[in-house]
Design a protein around this motif. Structure first.
Motif, PDB file in Angstrom:
ATOM      1  N   GLU A  19       2.615  -9.821  -4.672  1.00 18.28           N
ATOM      2  CA  GLU A  19       2.564 -11.199  -5.165  1.00 18.28           C
ATOM      3  C   GLU A  19       1.514 -11.338  -6.266  1.00 18.28           C
ATOM      4  OE1 GLU A  19       3.633 -14.929  -5.861  1.00 18.28           O
ATOM      5  OE2 GLU A  19       4.676 -13.627  -4.446  1.00 18.28           O
ATOM      6  N   ALA A  20       0.402 -10.654  -6.106  1.00 16.55           N
ATOM      7  CA  ALA A  20      -0.683 -10.754  -7.077  1.00 16.55           C
ATOM      8  C   ALA A  20      -0.441  -9.907  -8.332  1.00 16.55           C
ATOM      9  CB  ALA A  20      -1.997 -10.338  -6.430  1.00 16.55           C
ATOM     10  N   ARG A  21       0.102  -8.698  -8.149  1.00 19.12           N
ATOM     11  CA  ARG A  21       0.201  -7.747  -9.262  1.00 19.12           C
ATOM     12  C   ARG A  21       1.616  -7.499  -9.768  1.00 19.12           C
ATOM     13  NH1 ARG A  21      -4.137  -3.090  -8.578  1.00 19.12           N
ATOM     14  NH2 ARG A  21      -5.746  -4.223  -7.495  1.00 19.12           N
ATOM     15  N   GLU A  22       2.611  -7.718  -8.948  1.00 22.23           N
ATOM     16  CA  GLU A  22       4.033  -7.478  -9.230  1.00 22.23           C
ATOM     17  C   GLU A  22       4.422  -5.993  -9.229  1.00 22.23           C
ATOM     18  OE1 GLU A  22       5.796 -11.122 -11.706  1.00 22.23           O
ATOM     19  OE2 GLU A  22       4.622  -9.724 -12.912  1.00 22.23           O
ATOM     20  N   LEU A  23       3.573  -5.116  -9.729  1.00 20.50           N
ATOM     21  CA  LEU A  23       3.876  -3.686  -9.805  1.00 20.50           C
ATOM     22  C   LEU A  23       2.717  -2.930  -9.169  1.00 20.50           C
ATOM     23  CD1 LEU A  23       5.975  -1.688 -11.082  1.00 20.50           C
ATOM     24  CD2 LEU A  23       4.408  -1.523 -13.010  1.00 20.50           C
ATOM     25  N   ILE A  24       3.012  -2.129  -8.129  1.00 15.21           N
ATOM     26  CA  ILE A  24       1.955  -1.383  -7.447  1.00 15.21           C
ATOM     27  C   ILE A  24       2.394   0.053  -7.226  1.00 15.21           C
ATOM     28  CG2 ILE A  24       0.966  -3.402  -6.294  1.00 15.21           C
ATOM     29  CD1 ILE A  24       2.325  -2.442  -3.704  1.00 15.21           C
ATOM     30  N   LYS A  25       1.409   0.906  -7.043  1.00 15.63           N
ATOM     31  CA  LYS A  25       1.662   2.324  -6.775  1.00 15.63           C
ATOM     32  C   LYS A  25       0.984   2.687  -5.456  1.00 15.63           C
ATOM     33  CE  LYS A  25       1.640   5.478 -10.167  1.00 15.63           C
ATOM     34  NZ  LYS A  25       1.141   6.482 -11.144  1.00 15.63           N
ATOM     35  N   LEU A  26       1.680   3.476  -4.622  1.00 17.72           N
ATOM     36  CA  LEU A  26       1.168   3.913  -3.336  1.00 17.72           C
ATOM     37  C   LEU A  26       1.217   5.429  -3.260  1.00 17.72           C
ATOM     38  CD1 LEU A  26       3.059   1.209  -2.757  1.00 17.72           C
ATOM     39  CD2 LEU A  26       2.476   1.737  -0.443  1.00 17.72           C
ATOM     40  N   THR A  27       0.362   5.985  -2.424  1.00 13.39           N
ATOM     41  CA  THR A  27       0.378   7.411  -2.123  1.00 13.39           C
ATOM     42  C   THR A  27       0.801   7.586  -0.675  1.00 13.39           C
ATOM     43  OG1 THR A  27      -1.434   7.817  -3.660  1.00 13.39           O
ATOM     44  CG2 THR A  27      -1.004   9.509  -2.019  1.00 13.39           C
ATOM     45  N   VAL A  28       1.722   8.527  -0.426  1.00 11.36           N
ATOM     46  CA  VAL A  28       2.148   8.852   0.931  1.00 11.36           C
ATOM     47  C   VAL A  28       1.449  10.145   1.323  1.00 11.36           C
ATOM     48  CG1 VAL A  28       4.104   9.374   2.428  1.00 11.36           C
ATOM     49  CG2 VAL A  28       4.393   7.772   0.528  1.00 11.36           C
ATOM     50  N   LEU A  29       0.576  10.062   2.326  1.00 10.74           N
ATOM     51  CA  LEU A  29      -0.164  11.242   2.772  1.00 10.74           C
ATOM     52  C   LEU A  29       0.724  12.138   3.629  1.00 10.74           C
ATOM     53  CD1 LEU A  29      -3.551   9.547   3.729  1.00 10.74           C
ATOM     54  CD2 LEU A  29      -2.943  10.673   1.594  1.00 10.74           C
ATOM     55  N   ASN A  30       0.383  13.419   3.698  1.00  7.98           N
ATOM     56  CA  ASN A  30       1.197  14.383   4.443  1.00  7.98           C
ATOM     57  C   ASN A  30       1.244  14.087   5.938  1.00  7.98           C
ATOM     58  OD1 ASN A  30       1.779  15.831   2.129  1.00  7.98           O
ATOM     59  ND2 ASN A  30       0.019  17.184   2.366  1.00  7.98           N
ATOM     60  N   ASN A  31       0.185  13.501   6.495  1.00 10.65           N
ATOM     61  CA  ASN A  31       0.143  13.238   7.928  1.00 10.65           C
ATOM     62  C   ASN A  31       0.844  11.938   8.329  1.00 10.65           C
ATOM     63  OD1 ASN A  31      -1.691  11.400   6.958  1.00 10.65           O
ATOM     64  ND2 ASN A  31      -3.338  11.965   8.359  1.00 10.65           N
ATOM     65  N   SER A  32       1.492  11.268   7.381  1.00 10.19           N
ATOM     66  CA  SER A  32       2.148   9.989   7.695  1.00 10.19           C
ATOM     67  C   SER A  32       3.468  10.179   8.437  1.00 10.19           C
ATOM     68  CB  SER A  32       2.408   9.195   6.418  1.00 10.19           C
ATOM     69  OG  SER A  32       3.423   9.811   5.655  1.00 10.19           O
ATOM     70  N   GLY A  33       4.104  11.330   8.276  1.00  3.01           N
ATOM     71  CA  GLY A  33       5.394  11.555   8.910  1.00  3.01           C
ATOM     72  C   GLY A  33       6.562  11.020   8.097  1.00  3.01           C
ATOM     73  N   PHE A  34       6.296  10.521   6.888  1.00  2.00           N
ATOM     74  CA  PHE A  34       7.344   9.977   6.017  1.00  2.00           C
ATOM     75  C   PHE A  34       7.403  10.765   4.723  1.00  2.00           C
ATOM     76  CE2 PHE A  34       6.089   6.175   8.437  1.00  2.00           C
ATOM     77  CZ  PHE A  34       7.320   5.728   8.866  1.00  2.00           C
ATOM     78  N   GLU A  35       8.602  10.891   4.187  1.00  2.16           N
ATOM     79  CA  GLU A  35       8.769  11.341   2.817  1.00  2.16           C
ATOM     80  C   GLU A  35       8.628  10.101   1.924  1.00  2.16           C
ATOM     81  OE1 GLU A  35       9.287  14.491   1.718  1.00  2.16           O
ATOM     82  OE2 GLU A  35       9.053  15.155   3.791  1.00  2.16           O
ATOM     83  N   ALA A  36       8.348  10.313   0.645  1.00  2.00           N
ATOM     84  CA  ALA A  36       8.127   9.184  -0.257  1.00  2.00           C
ATOM     85  C   ALA A  36       9.362   8.286  -0.350  1.00  2.00           C
ATOM     86  CB  ALA A  36       7.727   9.693  -1.640  1.00  2.00           C
ATOM     87  N   ARG A  37      10.535   8.865  -0.486  1.00  2.00           N
ATOM     88  CA  ARG A  37      11.763   8.076  -0.624  1.00  2.00           C
ATOM     89  C   ARG A  37      12.037   7.279   0.654  1.00  2.00           C
ATOM     90  NH1 ARG A  37      14.142   5.662  -4.262  1.00  2.00           N
ATOM     91  NH2 ARG A  37      14.060   7.487  -5.563  1.00  2.00           N
ATOM     92  N   GLU A  38      11.848   7.907   1.790  1.00  2.00           N
ATOM     93  CA  GLU A  38      12.078   7.256   3.074  1.00  2.00           C
ATOM     94  C   GLU A  38      11.126   6.067   3.260  1.00  2.00           C
ATOM     95  OE1 GLU A  38      11.936   8.565   7.801  1.00  2.00           O
ATOM     96  OE2 GLU A  38      11.164   9.915   6.256  1.00  2.00           O
ATOM     97  N   ALA A  39       9.856   6.276   2.950  1.00  2.00           N
ATOM     98  CA  ALA A  39       8.868   5.195   3.070  1.00  2.00           C
ATOM     99  C   ALA A  39       9.198   4.061   2.105  1.00  2.00           C
ATOM    100  CB  ALA A  39       7.472   5.741   2.797  1.00  2.00           C
ATOM    101  N   SER A  40       9.605   4.412   0.891  1.00  2.00           N
ATOM    102  CA  SER A  40       9.976   3.405  -0.097  1.00  2.00           C
ATOM    103  C   SER A  40      11.140   2.546   0.392  1.00  2.00           C
ATOM    104  CB  SER A  40      10.338   4.086  -1.417  1.00  2.00           C
ATOM    105  OG  SER A  40      10.802   3.155  -2.350  1.00  2.00           O
ATOM    106  N   ASP A  41      12.147   3.182   0.955  1.00  2.00           N
ATOM    107  CA  ASP A  41      13.311   2.451   1.460  1.00  2.00           C
ATOM    108  C   ASP A  41      12.929   1.486   2.582  1.00  2.00           C
ATOM    109  OD1 ASP A  41      14.897   3.793  -0.350  1.00  2.00           O
ATOM    110  OD2 ASP A  41      15.667   5.236   1.111  1.00  2.00           O
ATOM    111  N   ILE A  42      12.069   1.926   3.492  1.00  2.00           N
ATOM    112  CA  ILE A  42      11.656   1.079   4.615  1.00  2.00           C
ATOM    113  C   ILE A  42      10.843  -0.112   4.118  1.00  2.00           C
ATOM    114  CG2 ILE A  42      10.212   0.999   6.691  1.00  2.00           C
ATOM    115  CD1 ILE A  42      11.015   3.960   7.141  1.00  2.00           C
TER     116      ILE A  42
END
Length: 96
Positions: free
Chosen positions: A41-64
């Motif tokens: 809401e504040a920035r409109e465009l953000i970037k995240l990092t998915v750490l290896n210990n999260s149990g998610f792949e980047a695409r999977e986390a993005s979809d969720i």
């Protein structure tokens, strides 16, 4: 939905951005989603990092995250995710 031209424009804007969130072993919880929602809401465009210990792949986390917050997944490469959602109160990014 955004077009491929708009997606490319947003990718270019996100290229120099620094990730502001890390998805770690806590996973995708309500509190994490609330923080991302506020940042979108504040920035409109953000970037995240998915750490290896999260149990998610980047695409999977993005979809969720996109499903829960009704945002657009712009890019998921390696362990980085770029998300976009037009701000309701204060739109800043003008799409081509």
């Amino acid at each position: 939905m955004i077009t491929s031209k708009q997606r490319g424009y947003l990718r270019g804007l996100a290229n120099t951005m620094v990730p502001i969130f890390q998805l770690g072993k806590g996973g995708i919880e309500d509190n994490f989603l609330k923080q991302i929602d506020d940042a979108l809401e504040a920035r409109e465009l953000i970037k995240l990092t998915v750490l290896n210990n999260s149990g998610f792949e980047a695409r999977e986390a993005s979809d969720i995250i996109c499903e829960n917050l009704r945002c657009e997944g712009i890019q998921a490469i390696g362990n980085k995710i770029v998300l976009y959602r037009k701000s309701r109160k204060n739109p800043r990014i003008e799409l081509p």
